[in-house]
Design a protein around this motif. Structure first.
Motif, PDB file in Angstrom:
ATOM      1  N   ARG A  54       1.058  -1.222   0.220  1.00 45.95           N
ATOM      2  CA  ARG A  54       0.014  -0.058  -0.024  1.00 45.95           C
ATOM      3  C   ARG A  54       0.813   1.283  -0.065  1.00 45.95           C
ATOM      4  NH1 ARG A  54      -4.333  -0.249   4.489  1.00 45.95           N
ATOM      5  NH2 ARG A  54      -5.267   1.194   3.210  1.00 45.95           N
ATOM      6  N   PHE A  56       0.189   5.600   0.540  1.00 45.09           N
ATOM      7  CA  PHE A  56      -0.542   6.997   0.838  1.00 45.09           C
ATOM      8  C   PHE A  56       0.269   8.020   0.508  1.00 45.09           C
ATOM      9  CE2 PHE A  56       1.682   5.945   4.997  1.00 45.09           C
ATOM     10  CZ  PHE A  56       1.726   7.230   5.267  1.00 45.09           C
ATOM     11  N   LYS A  75      -3.537   9.533  12.123  1.00 46.61           N
ATOM     12  CA  LYS A  75      -3.899   8.342  11.047  1.00 46.61           C
ATOM     13  C   LYS A  75      -2.542   7.926  10.255  1.00 46.61           C
ATOM     14  CE  LYS A  75      -6.351   8.155   6.597  1.00 46.61           C
ATOM     15  NZ  LYS A  75      -7.241   8.720   5.603  1.00 46.61           N
ATOM     16  N   LYS A  79      -0.767   3.915  10.492  1.00 43.23           N
ATOM     17  CA  LYS A  79      -0.488   3.265   9.268  1.00 43.23           C
ATOM     18  C   LYS A  79       1.064   2.752   9.286  1.00 43.23           C
ATOM     19  CE  LYS A  79      -3.329   5.493   5.736  1.00 43.23           C
ATOM     20  NZ  LYS A  79      -3.876   4.098   4.979  1.00 43.23           N
ATOM     21  N   ASN A 310      -6.478   4.582  -6.539  1.00 42.62           N
ATOM     22  CA  ASN A 310      -7.694   4.207  -6.061  1.00 42.62           C
ATOM     23  C   ASN A 310      -8.353   3.300  -7.118  1.00 42.62           C
ATOM     24  OD1 ASN A 310      -8.193   5.645  -3.535  1.00 42.62           O
ATOM     25  ND2 ASN A 310      -7.907   7.411  -5.011  1.00 42.62           N
ATOM     26  N   TYR A 342      -3.338   4.486  -2.712  1.00 43.19           N
ATOM     27  CA  TYR A 342      -4.000   5.473  -2.039  1.00 43.19           C
ATOM     28  C   TYR A 342      -5.305   4.792  -1.311  1.00 43.19           C
ATOM     29  CZ  TYR A 342      -1.669   9.191  -4.701  1.00 43.19           C
ATOM     30  OH  TYR A 342      -0.630  10.146  -5.097  1.00 43.19           O
ATOM     31  N   ALA A 343      -5.937   3.726  -1.814  1.00 47.13           N
ATOM     32  CA  ALA A 343      -7.242   3.260  -1.429  1.00 47.13           C
ATOM     33  C   ALA A 343      -7.291   2.897   0.098  1.00 47.13           C
ATOM     34  CB  ALA A 343      -7.809   2.195  -2.237  1.00 47.13           C
ATOM     35  N   GLU A 344      -8.452   3.209   0.710  1.00 50.09           N
ATOM     36  CA  GLU A 344      -8.681   2.563   1.964  1.00 50.09           C
ATOM     37  C   GLU A 344      -9.854   1.382   1.938  1.00 50.09           C
ATOM     38  OE1 GLU A 344      -7.210   3.378   4.533  1.00 50.09           O
ATOM     39  OE2 GLU A 344      -5.920   5.213   4.068  1.00 50.09           O
ATOM     40  N   ASP A 345     -10.247   1.305   0.713  1.00 47.48           N
ATOM     41  CA  ASP A 345     -11.364   0.434   0.450  1.00 47.48           C
ATOM     42  C   ASP A 345     -10.955  -0.890  -0.467  1.00 47.48           C
ATOM     43  OD1 ASP A 345     -11.235   1.914  -1.628  1.00 47.48           O
ATOM     44  OD2 ASP A 345     -13.346   2.692  -1.665  1.00 47.48           O
ATOM     45  N   ALA A 348      -6.682  -3.069   2.036  1.00 49.05           N
ATOM     46  CA  ALA A 348      -6.934  -2.999   3.213  1.00 49.05           C
ATOM     47  C   ALA A 348      -7.785  -4.019   3.739  1.00 49.05           C
ATOM     48  CB  ALA A 348      -7.750  -1.832   3.582  1.00 49.05           C
ATOM     49  N   TYR A 349      -8.419  -4.663   2.683  1.00 50.31           N
ATOM     50  CA  TYR A 349      -9.397  -5.896   3.151  1.00 50.31           C
ATOM     51  C   TYR A 349      -8.779  -7.314   3.275  1.00 50.31           C
ATOM     52  CZ  TYR A 349     -13.068  -2.479   2.370  1.00 50.31           C
ATOM     53  OH  TYR A 349     -14.110  -1.286   2.316  1.00 50.31           O
TER      54      TYR A 349
END
Length: 754
Positions: A54, A56, A75, A79, A310, A342-345, A348-349
């Protein structure tokens, strides 16, 4: 019994080797990169592995405080507990020394606050040099392409790699290897043009330059390149960012893939970024045939693939090819996306997803291996920090600034020069009006520094093209008073130089937000620019247009009204000084257009290497052909081509030919010329391009000097994807065209016999 003893011995040996391998220390710099990755990867927890997948952006909370010291948001600290693959643009808005200090502090924090001391990749971009405050600002890639000088591009990107590393960066989401052929596309100038061969040469040299010929990576002097956007991104329908991409498989193989292939195979790029779009209905971020089959299985790519912003998550909520965010993450992972930007969705899963599907961890390991490998190649485990004293001396050095000027001078294109309007004389007392919406505050000063005391100036911008605000700039209403003011100023001059075209507000990236636009449905110059040039021309004075822009414009009125046109695209920070040097004849222009300049948007798609059948019919009420062809560019020299010859009339799959032409400068000043080689396949099993650029050489000739330029024609140049979708060499007749542009050349012929 003997067999059992042998088997037992083998097992003991394997066990010993395994124990020996697992006991290796990943911090041991004497080990190979692969050995160090093998030693580190098994130590990571699942969550730590995913953290290495990941990136950011620093703007979420990795910034300098008012004293220039590192300040992290809650935040960000959360991370970084597990480590991170990388951070985008840390320190981008501060000077290089301050950025180096900040990035040293940031890297130190990261190393000390994850269990294994894994450093992070700090990532930048490069469109006008390093995309950060205080670095040397070069012209944009399209501008560089106009130089037709790959060696110059390599030197330019070498500076980019050095300056980026000196401010603490490690990777660059550049260069763009996209082929761009639609001037509606707002990002046009980020790429190297419409032609496959030219783009391939430029991308190859950009990657080699920014990576320091690969050797600079481990030495800590250069950064890794991430070629983008794989694949076909520049071909979005309607020139609209995020739109669908429809490209035939044959065109993909023969025209779109080659710049990426050379970036991977020859230049050894460390990274590849996937394309925002789909490709013939298959979303690029979920396309295993593309990201694994072509990129890795065919080309042998060993680096990492990063998503565009994203875009893994968008497989679900935008592309709508995944049933859920988790399905989107799995689709991206299986396709071959190693790093989620960038994505958090999305990725991250993955830790929770592995609980349901443990087999996913094998794919996670595959991706993490590639990221760790990159960090070891860059030497970050052994030398993670920047020597700030080197930063002070190395960024914006005198030689770097001179290179920016040199690049400008080789990239400016003289489109038109009626009655030898250019160059202007420095010796003759002259009053020059510098006018128009693309005039900068320091343009007059730069011209004065070049022309000397005999030339005086009147300078006035007059009006802007847009309100220059927000993600979707608005055109300004016509201002008749401003136009009249410019005309009145021009009346008091001997020569008028008009600065016209477009800027960063009329051509830019159209981000995902609906409120941010950057593409344009017209390619005509915006605002009252045509009106201005017509009114100035009516005064009866010489009119020189300096065309600045980031997309190709249909400049029909300008082409008719101006006596001379200098096409400068988007030059370096010294652009107006370089332009002045061309205007006053210190240097002859030698740039060539890296794109076809159409008369109308209605001609699109329109590039010189279209299939021959595309040229059968013209349009009603429109002039014939392009306004200016690909490869066009005039000179203050007077180049004549003669005596074309070829070493034989036949080539076979195992032989080569040499074609030669004599070039003479009949002008009265030294000048550079780009000699261009095109080949036309007269008959093919599939419809073939009208012609294809296969070579070029930039030469310098003194007044009266001649030189014979030779090109080697190889069987590889003649290959294409045939009717069975396999690469073929087909027997038949070929025409060789060598000249000064794609429409001005001498010809000879040969046959391919098999």
């Amino acid at each position: 019994m003997k067999k059992l003893l042998i088997l037992a011995g083998i097992l003991i040996m394997v066990s010993c080797d395994t124990n020996k391998s697992s006991s290796k220390d990943y911090k041991d710099a004497t080990l190979s990169v692969e050995e160090r990755v093998d030693a580190l990867l098994p130590k990571l927890s699942l969550e730590e592995k995913v953290a290495q997948m990941r990136i950011f952006h620093a703007n979420i909370g990795a910034q300098p405080d008012e004293n220039g010291n590192l300040k992290l948001s809650e935040k960000v600290t959360q991370k970084l507990k597990l480590g991170i693959a990388g951070i985008k643009n840390p320190g981008e808005h501060i000077d290089p020394v301050a950025a180096a200090k900040l990035n040293n502090e940031l890297q130190k924090y990261i190393i000390e606050n994850n269990r294994w001391g894994i450093p992070a990749l700090f990532v930048t971009e490069s469109y006008n040099g390093v995309d950060a405050e205080g670095c040397t600002k070069f012209g944009r890639p399209m501008t560089s392409a106009a130089s037709f000088n790959p060696e110059l591009v390599r030197r330019q990107w070498d500076i980019v790699g050095r300056e980026a590393r000196l401010r603490g960066m490690h990777m660059c989401h550049s260069p763009e290897a996209d082929i761009v052929r639609d001037p509606r596309f707002g990002r046009m100038s980020e790429a190297f043009g419409e032609d496959t061969y030219l783009t391939t040469q430029m991308v190859k040299n950009a990657v080699i330059g920014v990576q320091g010929d690969y050797e600079g990576l481990g030495k800590g002097t250069h950064i890794g390149a991430v070629a983008k956007h794989f694949a076909g991104y520049g071909q979005v329908l309607g020139g609209s960012n995020f739109a669908a991409i429809e490209i035939s498989e044959r065109t993909l193989i023969d025209e779109i893939y080659p710049p990426f292939e050379v970036a991977v195979v020859e230049a050894r790029a460390l990274g590849i970024m996937a394309s925002h779009g789909d490709l013939n209905g298959v979303a690029s971020h979920g396309n295993p045939e593309l990201l694994t089959g072509v990129l890795r299985d065919q080309w042998g790519f060993e680096g990492y693939v990063v998503s565009d912003s994203n875009d893994i998550a968008r497989l679900f909520y935008f592309m709508k090819v995944a049933e859920s965010p988790e399905a989107a993450a799995q689709m991206g992972l299986e396709a071959g996306i190693d790093v989620d930007l960038y994505a958090e969705d999305s990725y991250a899963y993955l830790p929770e997803m592995v609980k349901e599907n443990p087999e996913l961890e094998k794919l996670i390991d595959r991706s993490v291996r590639r990221v760790l490998r990159t960090k070891f190649i860059l030497g970050l485990f052994d030398n993670p920090y920047i020597d700030i004293e080197k930063t002070k001396k190395g960024v914006r050095s005198a030689s770097s600034l001179e290179l920016a000027k040199e690049s400008d001078l080789e990239s400016i294109i003289l489109l038109k020069n009626e009655n030898k309007t250019l160059p202007l004389s420095k010796e003759k007392p002259t009053k020059v009006a510098l006018l128009g919406p693309l005039l900068k505050e320091n343009t007059k000063t730069m011209f004065e520094s070049v022309s000397g005391s005999n030339v005086t100036y009147l300078a006035e911008k007059g009006f802007s093209l847009t309100n220059e605000k927000g993600g979707a700039p608005q055109l300004l209403a016509r201002d008749p008073q401003a136009i009249n003011r410019l005309v009145n100023i021009a009346k008091g001059s001997d020569v008028v130089v008009l600065f016209l075209g477009g800027d960063q507000f009329t051509a830019k990236e159209a981000y995902f937000s609906n409120s941010t636009l950057g593409d344009r449905a017209s390619i005509d110059p915006v605002g009252p620019q045509d009106e201005l040039v017509e009114k100035i021309k009516a005064l009866g004075k010489p009119v020189i247009v300096v065309l600045k822009h980031r997309r190709t414009l249909s400049i029909n009125t300008i082409a008719t009204q101006a006596d001379a046109i200098l096409d400068t695209w988007d030059l370096s920070e010294f652009g107006d000084e370089s332009t002045a040097r061309i205007v006053f004849g210190e240097v002859s222009p030698s740039g060539k257009s890296p794109v076809t300049i159409p008369r109308s948007i209605g001609q699109l798609p329109y590039h010189y290497s279209m299939k021959e059948i595309n040229y059968k019919k013209e349009y009603l009420f429109l002039g014939k052909g392009p306004l200016y062809p690909f490869g066009h560019g005039l000179s203050y020299g007077d180049f004549k081509y003669s005596d074309i010859s070829i070493s034989g009339d036949e080539i076979t799959p195992t032989t080569e030919l040499t074609v030669s032409v004599k070039v003479t400068n009949n002008g009265d000043m030294k000048a550079k010329e780009v000699v261009q080689l095109y080949i036309k396949d007269e008959i093919g099993s599939v419809t073939r391009p009208d012609k294809e650029l296969k070579g070029f050489e930039k030469i310098s000739l003194d007044a009266g000097e001649s030189k014979t330029v030779s090109f080697t024609i190889t069987p590889k140049m003649l290959e294409f994807t045939g009717i069975t979708m396999e690469k073929v060499l087909e027997a038949g007749n070929y025409t060789v065209k060598v000249g000064t542009s794609s429409q001005d050349y001498l010809e000879t012929t040969f046959k391919l016999n098999k």
